[in-house]
Design an enzyme around this catalytic site. Structure first.
Site, PDB file in Angstrom:
ATOM      1  N   ASP A 106      29.157  51.372  24.177  1.00  0.00           N
ATOM      2  CA  ASP A 106      28.148  52.758  24.079  1.00  0.00           C
ATOM      3  C   ASP A 106      28.836  53.680  22.703  1.00  0.00           C
ATOM      4  O   ASP A 106      27.894  54.538  22.513  1.00  0.00           O
ATOM      5  CB  ASP A 106      27.863  53.544  25.233  1.00  0.00           C
ATOM      6  CG  ASP A 106      29.355  54.049  25.898  1.00  0.00           C
ATOM      7  OD1 ASP A 106      30.260  53.348  25.806  1.00  0.00           O
ATOM      8  OD2 ASP A 106      29.350  55.294  26.182  1.00  0.00           O
ATOM      9  N   HIS A 107      29.968  53.257  22.228  1.00  0.00           N
ATOM     10  CA  HIS A 107      30.554  54.091  21.166  1.00  0.00           C
ATOM     11  C   HIS A 107      30.476  53.131  19.784  1.00  0.00           C
ATOM     12  O   HIS A 107      30.943  53.911  18.906  1.00  0.00           O
ATOM     13  CB  HIS A 107      31.882  54.505  21.644  1.00  0.00           C
ATOM     14  CG  HIS A 107      31.777  55.329  22.953  1.00  0.00           C
ATOM     15  ND1 HIS A 107      31.987  56.775  22.724  1.00  0.00           N
ATOM     16  CD2 HIS A 107      31.424  55.263  24.187  1.00  0.00           C
ATOM     17  CE1 HIS A 107      31.961  57.277  23.904  1.00  0.00           C
ATOM     18  NE2 HIS A 107      31.669  56.259  24.926  1.00  0.00           N
TER      19      HIS A 107
ATOM     20  N   HIS B 231      34.518  51.174  23.676  1.00  0.00           N
ATOM     21  CA  HIS B 231      33.478  50.968  24.750  1.00  0.00           C
ATOM     22  C   HIS B 231      31.966  50.736  23.909  1.00  0.00           C
ATOM     23  O   HIS B 231      31.857  51.431  22.880  1.00  0.00           O
ATOM     24  CB  HIS B 231      33.429  52.007  25.537  1.00  0.00           C
ATOM     25  CG  HIS B 231      34.302  51.949  26.870  1.00  0.00           C
ATOM     26  ND1 HIS B 231      34.593  52.768  27.735  1.00  0.00           N
ATOM     27  CD2 HIS B 231      35.215  50.770  27.278  1.00  0.00           C
ATOM     28  CE1 HIS B 231      35.856  52.491  28.335  1.00  0.00           C
ATOM     29  NE2 HIS B 231      35.872  51.277  28.384  1.00  0.00           N
TER      30      HIS B 231
ATOM     31  N   HIS C 181      41.603  57.200  29.645  1.00  0.00           N
ATOM     32  CA  HIS C 181      40.088  56.438  29.860  1.00  0.00           C
ATOM     33  C   HIS C 181      40.069  54.835  29.200  1.00  0.00           C
ATOM     34  O   HIS C 181      39.762  53.990  30.115  1.00  0.00           O
ATOM     35  CB  HIS C 181      39.031  57.291  29.250  1.00  0.00           C
ATOM     36  CG  HIS C 181      37.496  56.584  29.168  1.00  0.00           C
ATOM     37  ND1 HIS C 181      36.867  56.701  30.318  1.00  0.00           N
ATOM     38  CD2 HIS C 181      37.038  55.963  27.989  1.00  0.00           C
ATOM     39  CE1 HIS C 181      35.463  56.181  29.781  1.00  0.00           C
ATOM     40  NE2 HIS C 181      35.760  55.578  28.470  1.00  0.00           N
TER      41      HIS C 181
ATOM     42  N   ASP D 279      35.316  60.016  25.435  1.00  0.00           N
ATOM     43  CA  ASP D 279      35.107  60.163  26.956  1.00  0.00           C
ATOM     44  C   ASP D 279      36.348  60.570  27.682  1.00  0.00           C
ATOM     45  O   ASP D 279      36.720  60.136  28.588  1.00  0.00           O
ATOM     46  CB  ASP D 279      34.895  58.656  27.529  1.00  0.00           C
ATOM     47  CG  ASP D 279      33.463  58.083  26.831  1.00  0.00           C
ATOM     48  OD1 ASP D 279      32.788  58.896  26.358  1.00  0.00           O
ATOM     49  OD2 ASP D 279      33.130  57.205  27.215  1.00  0.00           O
TER      50      ASP D 279
ATOM     51  N   HIS E 205      37.102  54.899  20.783  1.00  0.00           N
ATOM     52  CA  HIS E 205      37.434  54.113  21.783  1.00  0.00           C
ATOM     53  C   HIS E 205      36.546  52.937  21.680  1.00  0.00           C
ATOM     54  O   HIS E 205      35.636  52.743  21.096  1.00  0.00           O
ATOM     55  CB  HIS E 205      37.744  54.274  23.184  1.00  0.00           C
ATOM     56  CG  HIS E 205      36.728  54.787  23.792  1.00  0.00           C
ATOM     57  ND1 HIS E 205      36.106  55.865  23.708  1.00  0.00           N
ATOM     58  CD2 HIS E 205      36.087  54.422  25.263  1.00  0.00           C
ATOM     59  CE1 HIS E 205      34.964  56.071  24.429  1.00  0.00           C
ATOM     60  NE2 HIS E 205      35.111  55.181  25.453  1.00  0.00           N
TER      61      HIS E 205
ATOM     62  N   HIS F 124      29.118  62.534  26.000  1.00  0.00           N
ATOM     63  CA  HIS F 124      27.965  61.986  26.978  1.00  0.00           C
ATOM     64  C   HIS F 124      27.237  63.277  27.447  1.00  0.00           C
ATOM     65  O   HIS F 124      28.219  64.364  27.491  1.00  0.00           O
ATOM     66  CB  HIS F 124      28.534  61.390  28.016  1.00  0.00           C
ATOM     67  CG  HIS F 124      28.685  59.822  27.833  1.00  0.00           C
ATOM     68  ND1 HIS F 124      27.872  58.790  27.912  1.00  0.00           N
ATOM     69  CD2 HIS F 124      29.984  59.284  27.339  1.00  0.00           C
ATOM     70  CE1 HIS F 124      28.573  57.868  27.740  1.00  0.00           C
ATOM     71  NE2 HIS F 124      29.677  58.062  27.219  1.00  0.00           N
TER      72      HIS F 124
HETATM   73 FE    FE Z   1      31.314  56.287  26.819  1.00  0.00          FE
HETATM   74 ZN    ZN Z   2      34.031  55.036  27.259  1.00  0.00          ZN
END
Ligand code: FE
Ligand code: ZN
Length: 258
Positions: A58-59, A56, A113, A138, A54, A176
């Protein structure tokens, strides 16, 4: 082919599918580039693809730098993430079967998510240890699940139900390291669940030794993760509903406030 787990950012994991024979790797959710470069160098591998779950940051934060270093890199992601994944060239709906090295990889559409969230599932290899590999981004975490940023509880429940149907012998490579904190919440929901109590003890010990809790074990998640247990009589009694969506929704709401 085997899987490598790379710690990144504050509490993220990036994963590599590594084909040593071809000196080639795929990165899943490269939130930053530097630790990926370090591992590729140590393995003497080039990066041939990125699989995104996805959009986001942080990915995906490492994608641009990795594309510059590996110009032939192919970036895969969800069709609903169009415009939000740097360098995306392949637009997946879910239901496709990809391949890397000797392994088929099933693309699963698991919104909740985010609207476009994907998971990647590798069925057990014929001559492997009997375990499949699930890259859940996530959606599922150790004893928890992702927040509902873009989707509804009904969507997330359906997505998790789809993942819960996979065999117990599935390793879950979630993005995570949240397990320890999630277990504390899970114990407030199901204090009498003995498997959960034991898992909390084991996880506290593992984390005090700085050991990762990922990969998770899907069989264990089914026994201890409240977000996979909307049909548990104990949880339904605590939340005073037997409706799956209401049970899940109340759980997610409590966790958001916790
Ligand atoms: Fe994340
Ligand atoms: Zn995420």
């Amino acid at each position: 082919m085997y899987v490598e787990r790379i710690p990144a950012l504050l509490d993220n994991y990036i994963f590599l599918l590594v084909d040593r024979a071809r000196q080639e790797a795929v990165a899943i959710d490269p939130g930053e580039a530097a630790p990926v470069f370090d591992r590729l160098k140590a393995l003497d591998c080039r990066l041939s693809a990125i699989f995104n779950t996805h959009h986001h940051h942080d990915h995906i934060g490492g994608t641009k730098a990795l594309m510059q270093a590996f110009p032939d890199l192919v970036v895969y992601g969800g069709v609903r993430d169009r415009g939000r994944l740097p360098g995306q060239q392949v637009f997946l709906e879910g239901g496709e079967r990809l391949r890397f090295a000797d392994r088929p990889i099933d693309v699963l559409f698991v919104p909740g998510h985010t609207h476009g969230h994907l998971a990647y599932y590798l069925p057990p290899a014929p001559e492997g240890d009997g375990w499949g590999e699930l890259f859940s981004g996530d959606v599922i975490f150790g004893a928890g699940c992702g927040r509902l940023f873009e989707g509804t509880p009904a969507q997330m429940l359906q997505s998790i139900a789809q993942l819960r149907q996979l065999p117990d012998t599935t390793r879950i490579w979630c993005a995570h390291e949240y397990t320890l904190g999630n277990l504390a919440f899970a114990l407030t929901i199901e204090p009498d669940n003995e498997a959960l109590q034991q898992r909390a003890i084991d996880t506290r010990a593992a984390r005090s030794r700085q050991e990762p809790t990922v990969p998770l074990d899907l069989g264990q998640e089914k026994q201890t993760n409240p977000f996979l247990r909307w049909d548990s009589p104990a949880i339904q009694a605590t939340l005073q509903t037997t409706d799956p969506v209401r049970t899940f929704s109340k759980l997610r709401g409590k966790k958001d406030l916790w």
